[in-house]
Design a protein around this motif. Structure first.
Motif, PDB file in Angstrom:
ATOM      1  N   LEU A  51     -22.095   2.364 -79.324  1.00 50.29           N
ATOM      2  CA  LEU A  51     -21.591   3.731 -79.274  1.00 50.29           C
ATOM      3  C   LEU A  51     -22.402   4.641 -80.193  1.00 50.29           C
TER       4      LEU A  51
ATOM      5  N   LEU B 263     -19.015   7.101 -74.475  1.00 51.32           N
ATOM      6  CA  LEU B 263     -17.710   6.458 -74.674  1.00 51.32           C
ATOM      7  C   LEU B 263     -17.252   5.812 -73.366  1.00 51.32           C
TER       8      LEU B 263
ATOM      9  N   TYR C 137     -15.549   6.643 -82.950  1.00 43.63           N
ATOM     10  CA  TYR C 137     -16.057   7.828 -82.250  1.00 43.63           C
ATOM     11  C   TYR C 137     -15.644   9.106 -82.984  1.00 43.63           C
TER      12      TYR C 137
ATOM     13  N   PRO D 180     -23.217   8.839 -78.940  1.00 48.28           N
ATOM     14  CA  PRO D 180     -21.831   9.235 -79.287  1.00 48.28           C
ATOM     15  C   PRO D 180     -21.378  10.464 -78.505  1.00 48.28           C
TER      16      PRO D 180
END
Length: 1636
Positions: A917, A926, A959, A921
């Motif tokens: 990730l 995701l 995230y 990002p």
């Protein structure tokens, strides 16, 4: 009081002395004693007469009386007349000797009287006893026994007689033939000797100080000869022991020459008794007395007996001592006293004997010898001084014994020796070693086993004893300091003493601190002279490794560090400053940690830092090089403790960092690699870490050494006979290669960043691939060896880590990245799919996570493969608790290891996902990760869902933490993510629920960021989600759904409109989740969402309904179906069509679907209103039940409910359940209430009809349905207080059953009157016509309801009294008994509800109550009871003029009821009596009535029924003023409170005093009234009557005795003394105690 009365009573008590109840016996004894203390002469005379008149009395009875005589004598000896004393003496003497046989209890009791009298009248006693102790005639057993006991209890009185007694006794001894007579003579001689010795010891207090020892010597000697020569040989063990005891006591009184003469026979004789008797204590005591007497007079003959004595005593001292059995302990102590006596006279012989015995290896014998030795060392210090070395030499043999019991005794001896200066002598250090060795013992028992032998000495207890001994020697024996310091240091380094480290360090710390603080020169240790001690380097390294595992070996970490700090200048002069600063904080960490909570990685790091700082501070290369060499030599010590060994490798690595001598570094590296045991994973890793640490300072040298070692002989196959073992050899080589591969990885991590990058491809990866048997890395993986695989994966991971560290400072393209990743993924694919046995997955994922950030970046496909392989490989593993199949060669993992492996593997996956990730990002990035997880979220396996949601939570949190919004992008997948995750908030697994909320919380914050809110912005509504987590721990569905609904409100608030549709359609998919809980949650979230935001979805409604329709076809869960129904309701405007007839004709009881239909009907007030009207009409005109014959054979009928009214009641009940039915229910409330109440009356005891189809009786509670409907009606009418009251009183259960229906209706009326008054007029109006109903059951219900209403004032305020009263008057003549009873109750209730109306209806009320009290057709006397209770209540409010003339008449009527068997009637009549008493105007006739019943009331204060007691207290308080005595009035009013407990005895005692004082003329009447109660039915009352009489007698003065008929009283009490109930007998006996 007449003499004869006292005598009669005393006689009765003497008769009752052996009552079968122990409490009665006790009280009889007390009463006789009380009478005896008051009139000792008279009672003693009676006791005597009783015994004389009943010569045939059973022994137990005689004994009680004799014991009583003894007690009276001992209490009142001063007051008894001399003539009585004489007659008692002769009585006791006669009782004692009447039977020639020995009857112990009886004769002992008589003897005790003589002893009690003898304490004051010794001469009288002796005169009597000596008359039975005549020369030439054998006396009675107890005559001799009494003399013996007298000599004990009255020494000074008896000793002057003893000369004469002995003179008479001597000739008798030879006449004694029976054992018991011999026994009693021996016992007497023993007591006599003890008394004489006591007399002689206290001549200053004695009446005749001229008494001397030789007064008795001849007689005692003569007696001794008979006892010793003849009786000691008896076969009877008890006799032998007593003779032995006597002989021991007599020795001290014998002339010295006689004793000397006897010793050669006496000692062997006593010793021989040990064999013949089991009880040894008395023999040892006797022997001790003989020895004491012999030693005191300086016997010379004793020496000849020594050998036998020592032998026998040694056997005794070796016997086991059982501390739970006192005689064995006493015996042991007596034997040790014997040894002490011998030690004073023959020290050399004794010591030689004991030391010889120590050589015997028998366990018991050794333990005995050691016990004696310890005793001697402690008690005979002066005599032992010269024998110290001899003892030191002799203790060695028992030290080698294997038995823990012997060792325990050895430790005790060593402890004694230490305190007496043995350990400083040569050979003392062996004893210290012995203690230390045993401080290091391992544990004996696993937890499950338990020792069975009570004397068992476990390793733990022996070890703990040695710990304590070492501590004591260190702290309390000052002169040992130089024996222990520094010699104890020797024991710290050999591994066999590991378990002793903690106590050793503690002792050394104490010693070192003392020496350091006192600045003793011996504190500084000269290691060159102390050749046995380990070197400072070895000591330091040992203590440091100990500290690394602080909770091993009984928590040796902290003591090891503390000792290191104290030793600082002894280790190296420069160490002190650095350690004083660094060690204290480390100790603090240990104090605050436990084995579980210590962060081991961090701790190891701190210790290695300590080592590093120390070496820098020492600044002494020679010392450091020696440390490196010695540490390497010390490695084999830890071959059985690999974790410790691994830490030592790291210490060596740190030490080599600080070495400047490059040759030495290479040499040590070579030694480490050569000597390592490569087969063990822990050791391989340790070696690699050590080599890596070394590379930090010596990169070139280390790489060169590794390369050289890789080419060395260790890898050549030897071309010899060992080719046969080729296979094994291969394995070895693989393992060595594995070590090297790991070394390269560690070197990469630890080497200086600036030097490593250009070495990675050339040196490091090349060497690794060479060792890994592959032509080119990644093309052909040949090895099957798991060890090498794991080493390779770890190394690649470490290299990736090293590169990423370096890349921060300079750019670098890692060309072999993808190639390595592919190799790694192949490893994962090769793993067994359905089991987790190896750490391959975990290590591969960690390594990939380290590789991903490096350049060049990966392509989309590479990413996709990586995620797919890793995620599926981990999520599909079986649950952690699942035990995998066993594979042949493999050792299965234990559960703890398996748990750790699972935890680490999942953690590694999360790190990998974060790593992927981090490269992208964005919402798309995701989604790329989430799409691999998505399908696992709704898996049917709990553990798979839990893994998926946990992983999701982690990546979302990551995230959010790393989110930087550059431009206003939309978070386009929010709806889809929320739709997938929100149903999981009610997953059956709590962990999944909690993680799901975290996910949603994070998602909404991500959305806020995308909307442009700042990083530190806090949104209250979103944060409120976290508080929902606690609620989710509760598995209760309703809580879960409520939480889901709250959650949805937050989501809907934050959700952009364009994402709403996606979310809704995702939720429709959630309706068919694998978990029904989540289906339900989907409906809740959906409904809440539609309520809040449905307005904006007009266009979507058709499509939504269609989807719902499709979904419904596959929904099996009822709740979900019902909830989907609600969804449709929310979306649709409401339609309602009802077909009442269809519903009514459905079979009973209704199924859920019908019930839901009925319930739905309640949603529309207009329809509901029409249905209610119809139901009420039908119920009023249709028969509620029919009487059916039970069977053709038997008569009798059963009530069976009729179908339609029952169905309608059921329907009405369901309809009312709908909250919307409130409005019509309220408007029709009075009619509905009346209708359902009467319906309920007609349903009680009625059974359900048969089902027309199945012919089975419907399973339905007819009355229950009506009750439930009524209950729901009350709720609809919002009568919450009424409901609450009814629930508290359990009225609903009561009202459904025939037996309690009236009570239930009463509770209903009460609740309505209290909390719903304004509704009553309309209800009463509806109910009145029903009182003439043909159904008796309905009349009962209505009468009960009205009857209770009259209890409340509210009916006056509502002007209903007259209506209700008239109805009640009519019902008085109802044919139904229950209705009449309820009508009487209702009339009585007016006194409570409307007291002001009582006089208006006085005539009718009194008439009704009077006739009620005389009712003939009254099976359970229920009408009578109601009439009395009612009258009681009414009287309070009637005017005097209305009652006055009737009062005495009613009094007469009530009196018979006072003693009624029925508790309630007794209670009501007493209450009524109290209320009537207020109508007396003080005229005599009335006062007489009160006195007439007073006794009855007083005695019923102890009635077995608590309600009757309360009534008595009330009545007596009320009538108190009429009694005519101020004191009694005050007493009644102060003491008789309903809630206070009453001390009945004290109360009656005080009351009788006042009665005697204020009504002396009525005493005759009172005591005759009380005596009548001696025949009462209740034992409590009979007992109370006995107490009353007792206290009356106790408080009566002489002049009033004429008022009482003592004959009757005496007769009555004597009769009660034979009552069947023991409580009564106790009180009768107590009362008799007052006859004085």
């Amino acid at each position: 009081m007449d003499e004869t009365d006292v005598e009669q009573v005393t006689l009765a008590l003497l008769d009752a002395a052996t009552d079968k109840d122990s409490e009665v016996q006790e009280q009889v004894r007390k009463s006789i004693l009380t009478l005896g203390k008051q009139q000792p002469d008279r009672v003693l005379a009676m006791c005597q007469d009783y015994l004389l008149k009943h010569p045939k009395l059973v022994v137990s009875h005689r004994v009680v009386i004799l014991r009583t005589i003894e007690l009276i004598v001992s209490y009142r000896i001063e007051e008894i007349s001399p003539s009585r004393i004489k007659s008692i003496i002769s009585l006791a003497s006669d009782e004692m000797t009447r039977s020639k046989e020995v009857i112990p209890d009886w004769q002992q009791a008589a003897s005790n009287i003589l002893v009690a009298v003898g304490n004051k009248h010794i001469n009288d006693i002796m005169e009597e006893i000596l008359s039975k102790f005549q020369p030439g005639v054998l006396p009675h057993f107890f005559v001799v026994q009494t003399l013996a006991n007298l000599s004990d209890s009255n020494v000074y009185g008896m000793v002057p007689f003893l000369n004469a007694i002995l003179g008479t006794m001597l000739p008798m001894l030879s006449m004694a033939k029976q054992d018991n007579i011999k026994w009693v003579f021996s016992s007497a001689l023993s007591h006599f000797s003890d008394s004489i010795l006591e007399y002689l010891a206290n001549l200053d207090k004695a009446p005749d100080p001229s008494v001397r020892k030789d007064t008795f010597s001849c007689d005692i000697y003569a007696a001794f000869e008979i006892l010793f020569n003849n009786w000691l040989q008896s076969r009877e063990p008890k006799l032998r022991l007593t003779v032995a005891e006597a002989v021991g006591s007599m020795c001290h009184l014998m002339a010295s020459d006689k004793l000397e003469e006897q010793i050669p026979r006496l000692v062997p004789a006593i010793l021989s008794l040990y064999k013949k008797n089991n009880e040894h204590y008395i023999i040892s005591k006797s022997l001790c007395q003989v020895l004491d007497a012999s030693v005191n007079m300086g016997s010379r003959v004793l020496e000849t007996q020594l050998e036998a004595l020592l032998f026998a005593l040694h056997q005794q001292v070796s016997a086991p001592v059982d501390y739970s059995n006192p005689p064995t302990v006493k015996n042991h102590n007596e034997v040790l006293r014997c040894f002490s006596l011998i030690a004073n006279s023959f020290p050399d012989r004794l010591v030689m004997f004991v030391l010889q015995k120590l050589e015997n290896s028998n366990e018991r014998s050794r333990m005995g010898s050691l016990a004696v030795l310890r005793h001697l060392i402690n008690s005979s210090t002066s005599t032992m001084e010269s024998k110290k070395l001899l003892i030191l030499a002799s203790i060695r043999q028992p030290m080698a014994d294997h038995s823990n019991k012997v060792k325990k005794r050895v430790v005790q001896v060593i402890s004694a020796m230490a305190h007496h200066g043995y350990l400083e002598l040569e050979g003392g250090e062996l004893l210290v070693r012995f203690i230390v060795q045993h401080c290091a013992l391992p544990d004996t028992y696993q937890r499950s086993q338990r020792p069975t032998d009570p004397e068992e000495v476990t390793n733990e207890s022996l070890r703990s004893m040695c710990d304590n001994t070492l501590h004591l020697l260190t702290t309390t024996v000052g002169r040992l300091a130089d024996v222990l310091w520094p010699k104890l240091l020797y024991y710290l380094t050999p591994s066999q003493y590991s378990n002793a480290t903690t106590p050793l360090c503690k002792s050394l710390i104490v010693l070192g601190n003392k020496k350091k603080n006192n600045q003793e020169p011996s504190f500084k240790i000269d290691f060159t002279r102390e050749v046995n001690l380990p070197s400072p380097q070895t000591l330091m390294i040992r203590l440091l490794v100990n500290a690394a595992f602080p909770f091993n070996n009984r928590d040796h970490g902290a003591p090891s560090l503390s000792l290191l700090q104290i030793l600082s200048i002894n280790i190296h002069p420069n160490a002190e400053a650095v350690w004083d600063k660094e060690i204290a904080p480390l100790l603090t960490v240990l104090e605050e940690s436990a084995a579980e909570s210590l962060d081991k990685k961090e701790w190891d790091k701190r210790l290695l830092e300590l080592l590093s700082k120390t070496l820098t501070a020492l600044d002494d290369d020679k010392w450091v090089c020696q440390l490196a060499a010695e540490s390497t030599r010390y490695l084999p010590t830890y071959n059985n403790a690999l974790e410790e060994k691994s830490f030592l490798y790291r210490c060596i690595g740190v030490t080599l960092q600080h070495c400047f001598n490059k040759e030495l570094v290479k040499k040590q590296l070579h030694e480490v690699l050569l000597a390592a045991r490569h087969n063990d994973a822990v050791e391989r890793e340790g070696v690699a870490m050590g080599v890596g640490l070394c590379a930090n300072s010596h990169l070139e040298g280390t790489l060169a050494k590794l390369d050289e070692f890789g080419k060395s002989d260790a890898f050549k196959k030897s071309p010899s006979i060992f080719n046969l073992l080729k296979e094994r050899n291969d394995v070895e080589v693989e393992k060595v290669k594995s070590t090297l591969i790991l070394c390269y990885g560690q070197v990469a991590v630890n080497a200086p960043p600036e030097k490593i990058l250009n070495r990675i491809d050339q040196d490091i990866l090349r060497c690794i691939s060479k060792h890994f048997n592959t032509k080119v890395l990644g093309i052909k993986v040949e090895t099957k060896d798991l060890t090498m695989k794991l080493s390779l994966i770890q190394s690649v991971g470490l290299i990736a880590k090293a590169i990423s560290e370096c890349v921060k400072k300079q750019g670098y393209i890692f060309s072999r990245k993808q190639e390595l990743i592919t190799v790694m993924l192949d490893f994962i694919k090769a793993e067994q799919a359905d089991a987790l046995r190896t750490p391959v997955r975990q290590l591969v994922m960690s390594t990939c996570a380290n590789l991903i950030p490096l350049d060049p970046p990966m392509s989309e496909n590479e990413n996709f493969d990586l995620l797919k392989v890793c995620i599926n490989s981990v999520f599909s593993l079986p649950a952690e608790t699942h035990t995998p199949e066993k594979i042949k060669e493999e050792e299965p993992l234990d559960p703890k290891q398996r748990k750790a492996l699972y935890k680490d593997t999942l953690a590694a996956l999360q790190e990998l996902l974060k790593s992927v990730l981090a490269k992208d990002p964005t919402p798309d990035g995701l989604q790329n990760v989430f799409k691999h997880i998505e399908s696992w979220l709704s898996s049917g396996q709990d553990h798979e869902r839990e893994r998926a949601i946990t992983a999701t939570a982690h990546i979302l949190a990551y995230y959010l933490d790393n989110l930087t919004v550059k431009n206003m992008v939309s978070f386009h997948n929010l709806g889809a993510l929320l739709g997938r995750l929100s149903p999981r908030c009610s997953d059956p697994v709590p962990a999944v629920r909690a993680a799901a909320v975290d996910c949603i919380h994070t998602l909404l914050y991500i959305q806020l960021r995308y909307e442009g809110f700042s990083l530190d912005y806090k949104d209250e509504s979103v944060d409120s989600l976290l508080s929902l987590k606690d609620r989710l721990e509760n598995p209760d569905h309703s809580v879960l759904y409520k939480t889901c609904s709250d959650l949805t409100k937050v989501m809907s608030k934050r959700l952009p409109q364009q994402q709403l549709t996606t979310l809704v359609f995702m939720l429709f998919e959630g309706l068919v989740d694998s978990q029904t809980n989540c289906c339900r949650a989907s409906t809740v979230i959906l409904n809440t969402l539609l309520k809040n935001r449905g307005g904006g979805l007009q266009d979507m409604v058709p499509e939504m309904l269609e989807v719902l329709h499709v979904r419904l076809q596959s929904i099996t869960e009822d709740q979900v179906r019902v909830a989907v129904g609600q969804t449709v309701l929310i979306l649709a405007s409401q339609h309602l069509q009802t077909v009442i007839n269809t519903l009514v004709n459905q079979p009973l009881p209704y199924d859920n679907w019908i019930s839901e239909m009925w319930m739905a009907l309640g949603a529309d007030p207009i329809v509901a209103n029409q249905i209610m009207e119809m139901v009420m009409e039908k119920l009023s005109i249709m028969a509620p039940y029919v009487d059916k014959k039970e069977s053709l054979m038997r008569g009798g009928t059963t009530k069976v409910a009729t179908n339609q009214p029952l169905a309608m009641t059921c329907g009405l009940k369901e309809l009312l359940l709908n909250g919307q039915s409130q409005e019509p229910a309220v408007s029709l409330f009075p009619r509905l209430f009346s209708c359902l109440t009467v319906r309920l009356g007609a349903s009680v005891g009625v059974s359900a009809p048969k089902d027309s189809n199945s012919k089975h009786t419907a399973s339905i509670h007819v009355a229950g349905v009506a009750a439930e409907a009524l209950r729901i009606l009350l709720a609809r009418a919002q009568l919450d207080e009424v409901m609450k009251k009814l629930d508290e009183d359990n009225a609903w259960d009561a009202v459904k059953e025939a037996s309690t229906h009236v009570k239930g209706v009463t509770l209903l009326a009460r609740a309505m009157a209290k909390h719903a008054g304004p509704r009553l007029p309309a209800i009463v109006e509806c109910l009145c016509p029903l009182l003439n109903n043909i159904y008796e059951c309905q009349r009962i219900t209505v009468t009960a309801f009205f009857s209770e209403l009259l209890n409340h004032h509210v009916v006056t305020e509502l002007m209903l009294v007259d209506v209700l009263m008239n109805n009640m008057m009519e019902r008085i003549s109802d044919p139904c008994c229950t209705v009449r009873m309820l009508a009487v109750r209702g009339l009585g209730n007016i006194a409570v509800g409307s007291p002001e109306k009582v006089n208006k209806y006085a005539k009718e009320l009194l008439a009704a109550m009077s006739s009620g009290m005389e009712e003939k057709d009254d099976p359970g006397k229920l009408i009578t009871l109601e009439a009395m209770s009612g009258l009681s209540k009414v009287l309070v409010h009637l005017d005097k003029k209305n009652v006055h003339l009737l009062a005495v008449y009613i009094f007469m009527k009530i009196k018979p009821f006072l003693e009624s068997e029925n508790d309630e009637i007794r209670c009501a009549s007493i209450h009524l009596m109290g209320n009537l008493s207020t109508f007396g105007s003080g005229e005599q006739v009335f006062k007489d009535q009160i006195h007439n019943v007073l006794v009855s009331l007083l005695l019923h204060l102890v009635d077995p029924n608590p309600q009757v007691v309360k009534a008595c207290k009330y009545a007596m308080r009320v009538c108190a003023p009429v009694v005519g005595s101020e004191q009694i009035t005050a007493m009644f009013q102060n003491h008789l409170h309903e809630d206070k407990s009453l001390h009945y005895g004290e109360f009656i005692n005080d009351l009788t005093k006042y009665l005697i004082q204020d009504f002396p003329g009525m005493l005759n009447f009172y005591h005759i009234s009380v005596i009548q109660f001696f025949k009462s039915n209740w034992p409590e009352v009979r007992a109370g009557a006995a107490m009353f009489i007792g206290f009356m007698l106790g408080n009566l003065q002489e002049e009033h005795h004429s008022h009482l008929n003592m004959g009757t009283i005496t007769k009555g009490l004597v009769m009660l003394l034979q009552d069947p109930d023991p409580v009564v007998r106790v009180k009768a006996a107590e009362a008799m105690g007052h006859f004085h």
